[in-house]
Design a protein around this motif. Sequence first.
Motif, PDB file in Angstrom:
ATOM      1  N   TRP A 329      17.774 -13.250  22.620  1.00 57.19           N
ATOM      2  CA  TRP A 329      17.129 -12.960  23.899  1.00 57.19           C
ATOM      3  C   TRP A 329      18.104 -13.345  25.015  1.00 57.19           C
ATOM      4  O   TRP A 329      18.658 -14.444  25.013  1.00 57.19           O
ATOM      5  CB  TRP A 329      15.854 -13.779  24.093  1.00 57.19           C
ATOM      6  CG  TRP A 329      14.704 -13.425  23.211  1.00 57.19           C
ATOM      7  CD1 TRP A 329      13.820 -12.401  23.365  1.00 57.19           C
ATOM      8  CD2 TRP A 329      14.250 -14.160  22.051  1.00 57.19           C
ATOM      9  NE1 TRP A 329      12.865 -12.424  22.378  1.00 57.19           N
ATOM     10  CE2 TRP A 329      13.108 -13.500  21.557  1.00 57.19           C
ATOM     11  CE3 TRP A 329      14.720 -15.289  21.382  1.00 57.19           C
ATOM     12  CZ2 TRP A 329      12.404 -13.941  20.441  1.00 57.19           C
ATOM     13  CZ3 TRP A 329      14.026 -15.722  20.257  1.00 57.19           C
ATOM     14  CH2 TRP A 329      12.891 -15.062  19.800  1.00 57.19           C
ATOM     15  N   ASP A 330      18.292 -12.433  25.969  1.00 55.37           N
ATOM     16  CA  ASP A 330      19.112 -12.716  27.142  1.00 55.37           C
ATOM     17  C   ASP A 330      18.611 -11.821  28.270  1.00 55.37           C
ATOM     18  O   ASP A 330      18.312 -10.644  28.043  1.00 55.37           O
ATOM     19  CB  ASP A 330      20.595 -12.443  26.871  1.00 55.37           C
ATOM     20  CG  ASP A 330      21.491 -12.874  28.028  1.00 55.37           C
ATOM     21  OD1 ASP A 330      21.523 -12.153  29.047  1.00 55.37           O
ATOM     22  OD2 ASP A 330      22.135 -13.927  27.920  1.00 55.37           O
ATOM     23  N   ALA A 331      18.509 -12.356  29.481  1.00 56.25           N
ATOM     24  CA  ALA A 331      17.968 -11.584  30.600  1.00 56.25           C
ATOM     25  C   ALA A 331      18.809 -10.361  30.937  1.00 56.25           C
ATOM     26  O   ALA A 331      18.328  -9.434  31.598  1.00 56.25           O
ATOM     27  CB  ALA A 331      17.824 -12.479  31.836  1.00 56.25           C
ATOM     28  N   ARG A 332      20.056 -10.329  30.472  1.00 54.15           N
ATOM     29  CA  ARG A 332      20.948  -9.188  30.754  1.00 54.15           C
ATOM     30  C   ARG A 332      21.411  -8.495  29.467  1.00 54.15           C
ATOM     31  O   ARG A 332      22.475  -7.873  29.438  1.00 54.15           O
ATOM     32  CB  ARG A 332      22.166  -9.670  31.555  1.00 54.15           C
ATOM     33  CG  ARG A 332      21.800 -10.203  32.944  1.00 54.15           C
ATOM     34  CD  ARG A 332      22.979 -10.882  33.600  1.00 54.15           C
ATOM     35  NE  ARG A 332      23.389 -12.058  32.855  1.00 54.15           N
ATOM     36  CZ  ARG A 332      22.807 -13.253  32.948  1.00 54.15           C
ATOM     37  NH1 ARG A 332      21.793 -13.421  33.764  1.00 54.15           N
ATOM     38  NH2 ARG A 332      23.250 -14.270  32.240  1.00 54.15           N
ATOM     39  N   THR A 344      14.874  -1.023  38.544  1.00 53.62           N
ATOM     40  CA  THR A 344      13.614  -1.661  38.141  1.00 53.62           C
ATOM     41  C   THR A 344      13.773  -3.173  38.290  1.00 53.62           C
ATOM     42  O   THR A 344      13.649  -3.925  37.315  1.00 53.62           O
ATOM     43  CB  THR A 344      13.254  -1.306  36.687  1.00 53.62           C
ATOM     44  OG1 THR A 344      14.390  -1.597  35.846  1.00 53.62           O
ATOM     45  CG2 THR A 344      12.888   0.164  36.554  1.00 53.62           C
ATOM     46  N   ASP A 345      14.060  -3.599  39.507  1.00 53.53           N
ATOM     47  CA  ASP A 345      14.434  -4.998  39.736  1.00 53.53           C
ATOM     48  C   ASP A 345      13.256  -5.842  40.228  1.00 53.53           C
ATOM     49  O   ASP A 345      13.347  -6.538  41.237  1.00 53.53           O
ATOM     50  CB  ASP A 345      15.599  -5.090  40.709  1.00 53.53           C
ATOM     51  CG  ASP A 345      15.348  -4.326  42.013  1.00 53.53           C
ATOM     52  OD1 ASP A 345      14.335  -3.604  42.077  1.00 53.53           O
ATOM     53  OD2 ASP A 345      16.161  -4.443  42.941  1.00 53.53           O
ATOM     54  N   LEU A 346      12.122  -5.788  39.512  1.00 58.24           N
ATOM     55  CA  LEU A 346      11.005  -6.671  39.829  1.00 58.24           C
ATOM     56  C   LEU A 346      11.356  -8.102  39.430  1.00 58.24           C
ATOM     57  O   LEU A 346      11.935  -8.336  38.366  1.00 58.24           O
ATOM     58  CB  LEU A 346       9.752  -6.238  39.077  1.00 58.24           C
ATOM     59  CG  LEU A 346       9.182  -4.846  39.375  1.00 58.24           C
ATOM     60  CD1 LEU A 346       7.998  -4.569  38.459  1.00 58.24           C
ATOM     61  CD2 LEU A 346       8.773  -4.721  40.828  1.00 58.24           C
ATOM     62  N   ASP A 347      10.989  -9.074  40.280  1.00 58.25           N
ATOM     63  CA  ASP A 347      11.167 -10.465  39.875  1.00 58.25           C
ATOM     64  C   ASP A 347       9.967 -10.901  39.043  1.00 58.25           C
ATOM     65  O   ASP A 347       9.029 -10.130  38.799  1.00 58.25           O
ATOM     66  CB  ASP A 347      11.395 -11.365  41.082  1.00 58.25           C
ATOM     67  CG  ASP A 347      10.212 -11.392  42.058  1.00 58.25           C
ATOM     68  OD1 ASP A 347       9.100 -10.923  41.696  1.00 58.25           O
ATOM     69  OD2 ASP A 347      10.396 -11.888  43.187  1.00 58.25           O
ATOM     70  N   ASP A 402      14.083 -18.506  32.001  1.00 58.15           N
ATOM     71  CA  ASP A 402      13.605 -18.432  33.382  1.00 58.15           C
ATOM     72  C   ASP A 402      12.690 -17.234  33.607  1.00 58.15           C
ATOM     73  O   ASP A 402      11.676 -17.334  34.308  1.00 58.15           O
ATOM     74  CB  ASP A 402      14.787 -18.330  34.350  1.00 58.15           C
ATOM     75  CG  ASP A 402      15.590 -19.612  34.432  1.00 58.15           C
ATOM     76  OD1 ASP A 402      15.016 -20.691  34.210  1.00 58.15           O
ATOM     77  OD2 ASP A 402      16.796 -19.530  34.722  1.00 58.15           O
ATOM     78  N   GLU A 403      13.039 -16.093  33.044  1.00 57.90           N
ATOM     79  CA  GLU A 403      12.363 -14.846  33.361  1.00 57.90           C
ATOM     80  C   GLU A 403      11.136 -14.569  32.512  1.00 57.90           C
ATOM     81  O   GLU A 403      10.170 -13.970  32.995  1.00 57.90           O
ATOM     82  CB  GLU A 403      13.346 -13.675  33.215  1.00 57.90           C
ATOM     83  CG  GLU A 403      14.523 -13.732  34.176  1.00 57.90           C
ATOM     84  CD  GLU A 403      14.085 -13.624  35.627  1.00 57.90           C
ATOM     85  OE1 GLU A 403      13.079 -12.951  35.903  1.00 57.90           O
ATOM     86  OE2 GLU A 403      14.764 -14.237  36.480  1.00 57.90           O
ATOM     87  N   TYR A 404      11.131 -14.989  31.253  1.00 53.24           N
ATOM     88  CA  TYR A 404      10.099 -14.498  30.337  1.00 53.24           C
ATOM     89  C   TYR A 404       9.327 -15.570  29.591  1.00 53.24           C
ATOM     90  O   TYR A 404       8.391 -15.244  28.864  1.00 53.24           O
ATOM     91  CB  TYR A 404      10.730 -13.515  29.340  1.00 53.24           C
ATOM     92  CG  TYR A 404      11.333 -12.319  30.030  1.00 53.24           C
ATOM     93  CD1 TYR A 404      10.525 -11.361  30.633  1.00 53.24           C
ATOM     94  CD2 TYR A 404      12.719 -12.168  30.116  1.00 53.24           C
ATOM     95  CE1 TYR A 404      11.075 -10.269  31.290  1.00 53.24           C
ATOM     96  CE2 TYR A 404      13.277 -11.075  30.770  1.00 53.24           C
ATOM     97  CZ  TYR A 404      12.454 -10.137  31.355  1.00 53.24           C
ATOM     98  OH  TYR A 404      13.004  -9.062  32.016  1.00 53.24           O
TER      99      TYR A 404
END
Length: 440
Positions: A329-332, A344-347, A402-404
């Motif tokens: 898993w990686d945010a990028r 699609t850059d929703l925070d 952080d994101e998920y």
Amino acid sequence: MPDLPSLSPSDLAGFARRFAADPQLRRMQNAIANVGVDQVALDHEVAVGTGLTMSHRIDDWKATDQKKTGRCWLFAALNLMRPGAAARLGLKEFEFSQNHAMYWDKLERANYFLESIIATAGLPIDDRLVAFLLGMPVNDGGQWNMAVNVFTKHGVVPKSVMPETQSSSDTAKMNRRLRVTLRHGAKRLRELPADRRRAAKLEILADVHTILTIHLGTPPATFTWEWTDRDKEFRSDGELTPQEFMARYVDLDLSAYVCLVDDPRPEHPRNATLTVEHLGNVVEGDPVRYLNVDIGTAKRLAMETIVDGEPVWFGCDTAPQSNSELGIWDARLYDYESVYGVRTDLDKEARVRYHDSLMTHAMLFTGVHVVDGAPRRWRVENSWGTQKGDGGFYTMNDSWFDEYVFEVVVRKDRLDPGLLTALDAEPLVLPAWDPMGALA
């Protein structure tokens, strides 16, 4: 809808011209016609640059397998208790019965659902809450507090005592019959006079019990526990109840834990408690209760727990930016914007608010790589078997946390004094359909 503008022929022609004029889009069309979009969007540098080593790693056991079910939350909770039980039993490998836990969760949850139907019997059938309740009377998912409620009331047993069945490993058909039975029961309860509903509820629950017992087997009231430990020594504890087995071999006080969540919506204050109406399983059990903290606090407490040698139950939105074959898993990890040319850059807050993200899966942190006092990546025990990742263990880069990640469970005594005080405050009650009521 005659007063609304429709897609005109000129609109459609304009879309086609726009696509045809962009060579990058046509290249992507050619590529994705032959391979999956994830293969095209995968960022190779991120994938190969993700290290697997951990400065702090706890696990030395095999990953488990929930198969075609949504029991991840129960697997993760039982896996949290597994190392201590294995040590007390003198075993290298040990599993609790996930089937036993699911049996009692479903029976208790059926009762919880029917009590909610009785409580809302005076509302119209098309009331939003009633419609929400009827939409999913029972499923496999759950939350941390719900797992604790099941274990506290019904205990736990070794997997050999109540092993898997076909239906415990593939719950779709069983769940369908349970939903039909419970919706039929809901209709009956809503049509009966109030003074006859509770007696009718027990009749409905007897039917649920029959379905569960046919599909999952009969849970033992007592069992004879004998085993051979890792030193090949035969051991026997005689006859035990599931509650006695839990008291003897589970070395964790489950009441000493708290579920921390990251709800990024500002109208839900930080360092305050939240709950969700009509979310639970055991009627007399503890309600689902969250302490809403910033993600940095959740991350720090999870890291400290692992460094001190204890795994951490957590909940996340597992699908975005993940590769189950690689176990990363990686945010990028995927660059979909370059593939489609669409932003699609929703925070995180916007993803929750616009129903693009919520908790869908629960697992166990069993390691963390710490550099200069800060986590860089996390080792995760999944419950999807041993064929993927590192024998069923996955690696999460810190950017993805952080994101998920939405929830982590830690001991209450790790909280700062201010957070401990916040636990005693009355929680903000969110509606049943709020994203924070999502089940892993």
